[in-house]
Design a protein around this motif. Structure first.
Motif, PDB file in Angstrom:
ATOM      1  N   ARG A   1       0.827  -1.086   0.416  1.00 25.23           N
ATOM      2  CA  ARG A   1       0.039   0.059  -0.009  1.00 25.23           C
ATOM      3  C   ARG A   1       0.827   1.333  -0.133  1.00 25.23           C
ATOM      4  N   GLY A   2       0.380   2.687   0.111  1.00 23.83           N
ATOM      5  CA  GLY A   2       0.817   3.434  -0.367  1.00 23.83           C
ATOM      6  C   GLY A   2      -0.015   4.238  -0.166  1.00 23.83           C
ATOM      7  N   ALA A   3       0.846   5.911  -0.801  1.00 26.24           N
ATOM      8  CA  ALA A   3      -0.382   7.056  -0.609  1.00 26.24           C
ATOM      9  C   ALA A   3       0.378   8.078  -2.025  1.00 26.24           C
ATOM     10  N   LEU A   4      -0.781   8.814  -2.713  1.00 25.78           N
ATOM     11  CA  LEU A   4      -0.520   9.586  -3.680  1.00 25.78           C
ATOM     12  C   LEU A   4      -0.763  11.827  -2.910  1.00 25.78           C
ATOM     13  N   PRO A   5       0.823  12.558  -3.588  1.00 23.94           N
ATOM     14  CA  PRO A   5       0.783  13.604  -2.740  1.00 23.94           C
ATOM     15  C   PRO A   5      -0.039  14.068  -3.215  1.00 23.94           C
ATOM     16  N   ALA A   6      -0.211  15.247  -2.570  1.00 22.06           N
ATOM     17  CA  ALA A   6      -1.685  16.351  -3.147  1.00 22.06           C
ATOM     18  C   ALA A   6      -0.684  17.549  -3.651  1.00 22.06           C
ATOM     19  N   PHE A   7      -1.046  17.972  -4.947  1.00 17.85           N
ATOM     20  CA  PHE A   7      -0.442  18.920  -6.520  1.00 17.85           C
ATOM     21  C   PHE A   7      -2.143  19.011  -6.595  1.00 17.85           C
ATOM     22  N   TYR A   8      -2.456  19.535  -7.693  1.00 19.92           N
ATOM     23  CA  TYR A   8      -3.273  20.818  -8.525  1.00 19.92           C
ATOM     24  C   TYR A   8      -2.726  20.342 -10.202  1.00 19.92           C
ATOM     25  N   GLN A   9      -3.664  19.087 -10.745  1.00 19.63           N
ATOM     26  CA  GLN A   9      -3.243  19.115 -12.332  1.00 19.63           C
ATOM     27  C   GLN A   9      -4.301  20.780 -12.651  1.00 19.63           C
ATOM     28  N   GLY A  10      -3.830  21.131 -13.803  1.00 18.40           N
ATOM     29  CA  GLY A  10      -4.525  22.050 -14.477  1.00 18.40           C
ATOM     30  C   GLY A  10      -5.438  20.946 -15.435  1.00 18.40           C
ATOM     31  N   HIS A  11      -5.615  22.148 -16.656  1.00 13.37           N
ATOM     32  CA  HIS A  11      -6.801  22.190 -17.642  1.00 13.37           C
ATOM     33  C   HIS A  11      -5.400  21.411 -19.083  1.00 13.37           C
ATOM     34  N   ARG A  12      -6.298  21.270 -19.479  1.00 16.76           N
ATOM     35  CA  ARG A  12      -5.454  19.995 -20.695  1.00 16.76           C
ATOM     36  C   ARG A  12      -3.945  19.586 -20.199  1.00 16.76           C
TER      37      ARG A  12
ATOM     38  N   THR B   1      -1.290  16.569 -18.400  1.00 17.52           N
ATOM     39  CA  THR B   1      -0.700  15.082 -18.408  1.00 17.52           C
ATOM     40  C   THR B   1       0.233  15.015 -17.094  1.00 17.52           C
ATOM     41  N   THR B   2      -0.051  14.194 -15.922  1.00 20.04           N
ATOM     42  CA  THR B   2       0.957  14.006 -14.786  1.00 20.04           C
ATOM     43  C   THR B   2       1.505  12.600 -14.809  1.00 20.04           C
ATOM     44  N   ALA B   3       3.040  12.661 -14.491  1.00 18.80           N
ATOM     45  CA  ALA B   3       2.943  11.938 -14.551  1.00 18.80           C
ATOM     46  C   ALA B   3       4.091  11.591 -13.033  1.00 18.80           C
ATOM     47  N   LEU B   4       3.628  10.252 -12.029  1.00 18.57           N
ATOM     48  CA  LEU B   4       3.619  10.099 -10.605  1.00 18.57           C
ATOM     49  C   LEU B   4       4.563   8.776 -10.779  1.00 18.57           C
ATOM     50  N   ALA B   5       5.609   9.120  -9.918  1.00 20.01           N
ATOM     51  CA  ALA B   5       6.210   7.125  -9.307  1.00 20.01           C
ATOM     52  C   ALA B   5       5.986   7.944  -7.897  1.00 20.01           C
ATOM     53  N   ILE B   6       5.677   6.447  -7.452  1.00 21.04           N
ATOM     54  CA  ILE B   6       4.789   5.579  -6.124  1.00 21.04           C
ATOM     55  C   ILE B   6       5.211   4.693  -5.818  1.00 21.04           C
ATOM     56  N   ALA B   7       5.899   5.142  -4.308  1.00 18.28           N
ATOM     57  CA  ALA B   7       6.599   3.864  -3.774  1.00 18.28           C
ATOM     58  C   ALA B   7       5.643   2.848  -2.772  1.00 18.28           C
ATOM     59  N   MET B   8       5.386   2.416  -2.304  1.00 21.42           N
ATOM     60  CA  MET B   8       4.636   0.487  -2.240  1.00 21.42           C
ATOM     61  C   MET B   8       5.368  -0.127  -1.885  1.00 21.42           C
ATOM     62  N   ALA B   9       4.730  -0.282  -0.415  1.00 23.43           N
ATOM     63  CA  ALA B   9       5.000  -2.000   0.515  1.00 23.43           C
ATOM     64  C   ALA B   9       4.481  -2.260   1.815  1.00 23.43           C
ATOM     65  N   GLY B  10       4.600  -3.462   1.963  1.00 23.84           N
ATOM     66  CA  GLY B  10       3.017  -4.341   2.704  1.00 23.84           C
ATOM     67  C   GLY B  10       3.730  -5.483   3.280  1.00 23.84           C
ATOM     68  N   GLU B  11       3.280  -6.146   4.304  1.00 22.19           N
ATOM     69  CA  GLU B  11       3.306  -7.698   5.017  1.00 22.19           C
ATOM     70  C   GLU B  11       2.165  -8.188   4.359  1.00 22.19           C
ATOM     71  N   VAL B  12       1.483  -9.610   4.404  1.00 21.95           N
ATOM     72  CA  VAL B  12       0.968 -10.140   4.778  1.00 21.95           C
ATOM     73  C   VAL B  12       0.663 -11.715   4.565  1.00 21.95           C
ATOM     74  N   GLN B  13       0.559 -11.840   5.166  1.00 21.41           N
ATOM     75  CA  GLN B  13       0.012 -13.605   5.547  1.00 21.41           C
ATOM     76  C   GLN B  13      -1.027 -14.174   3.943  1.00 21.41           C
ATOM     77  N   LEU B  14      -0.131 -15.573   3.578  1.00 21.45           N
ATOM     78  CA  LEU B  14      -0.584 -16.037   2.305  1.00 21.45           C
ATOM     79  C   LEU B  14      -1.088 -17.284   3.084  1.00 21.45           C
ATOM     80  N   GLY B  15      -1.572 -18.275   2.821  1.00 24.31           N
ATOM     81  CA  GLY B  15      -2.496 -19.303   2.590  1.00 24.31           C
ATOM     82  C   GLY B  15      -1.581 -20.476   1.412  1.00 24.31           C
TER      83      GLY B  15
END
Length: 275
Positions: free
Chosen positions: A177-188, A190-204
């Motif tokens: 899981r991760g989060a998106l930074p707060a920003f404003y996107q103007g008219h017409r 296109t914004t490219a975002l690089a997001i780092a995500m990490a997590g831990e889960v127990q599988l069957g």
């Protein structure tokens, strides 16, 4: 008095007949009424007088007939029901007018701004770490995700607020899981975002076996989800906050092998708003 009155006999045979008849011609009774009826009335009067003298008093008059009961009056009309009906009618009319005004305002805004839905895509997904503990079947993963957001509107801006939630899923298990930074996107824009995500889960054990089989086939299904609070800007007016939801169904060639970059073989993203 009867002793002083004398009766003068009239000799009818001698021709001393009265010149005037006692009863007029064509009449059956005298002017004083029927003698028999008069005698009966006198007898009733005498009996009544005798009873009064004996102490019985006058006879009570005959009972009168009771007047028929008056018909019941109709019940008074209830005013409460009429007031409630009028109130409900006014409320319904007001709601209809508000709905019509809201529809008219929405139509005016639509034709004035011609809004279009934003577009999102996951361009790159790389796994910086993926470890599986065979004793506990616990997976620890770290992803670097490149997301592109496009605003195609010419008069509408988008404010991405804080408090977003991004996640990568395998079946019903959230790997990171991760989060998106707060920003404003103007008219017409296109914004490219690089997001780092990490997590831990127990599988069957069955989930681990299915993941290994999918990797051997070169097609591992993943789901990328994003819930982002946004505010839409119409001209100079900033509307209320809504939640923008993005779901991308991905298919990658592998997940547990980090020897080379992961390739995205299929991507399908859907966008919606949650009020």
């Amino acid at each position: 008095m009867a002793d002083h009155q004398r009766i003068h006999p009239v000799d009818l045979e001698a021709g001393n007949r009265p010149s005037t008849p006692l009863v007029p011609s064509g009449s059956f009774r005298s002017d004083k009424g029927d003698p028999a009826q008069a005698q009966a009335q006198a007898q009733r009067s005498t009996n009544h007088h005798q009873q009064a003298q004996r102490g019985h008093g006058p006879l009570p008059p005959p009972p009168r007939r009771a007047a028929p009961p008056a018909p019941p009056l109709p019940p008074p009309k209830r005013r409460g029901r009429g007031c409630c009906c009028r109130f409900l009618c006014c409320a319904v009319i007001a709601l209809v007018l508000l709905a019509v005004l809201a529809a008219a305002a929405a139509a005016a805004l639509y034709f004035a701004f011609k809004p279009k839905a934003p577009q999102y895509s996951v361009d790159r997904l790389s796994v910086s770490a993926f470890q599986l503990d065979p004793s506990t079947l616990t997976a620890r993963a770290a992803f670097d995700v490149a997301v592109t957001a496009t605003n195609p509107n010419t008069r509408i801006g988008i404010y991405y607020e804080r408090g977003s939630s991004l996640s990568v899923w395998y079946e019903q298990y959230r790997l990171a899981r991760g989060a998106l930074p707060a920003f404003y996107q103007g008219h017409r824009n296109t914004t490219a975002l690089a997001i780092a995500m990490a997590g831990e889960v127990q599988l069957g054990s069955a989930v681990v076996s299915g993941l290994q089989d999918a990797q051997r086939q070169g097609a591992v299904p993943l789901v990328f989800r994003a819930d982002v609070p946004v505010r839409v800007e119409l001209g100079k007016f900033k509307l209320w906050k809504v939640t923008s939801r993005v779901r991308c169904d991905l298919v990658v060639d592998r997940l547990m092998d980090l020897s080379s970059p992961i390739k995205i073989k299929a991507s399908n993203c859907k966008f919606s708003f949650k009020l």
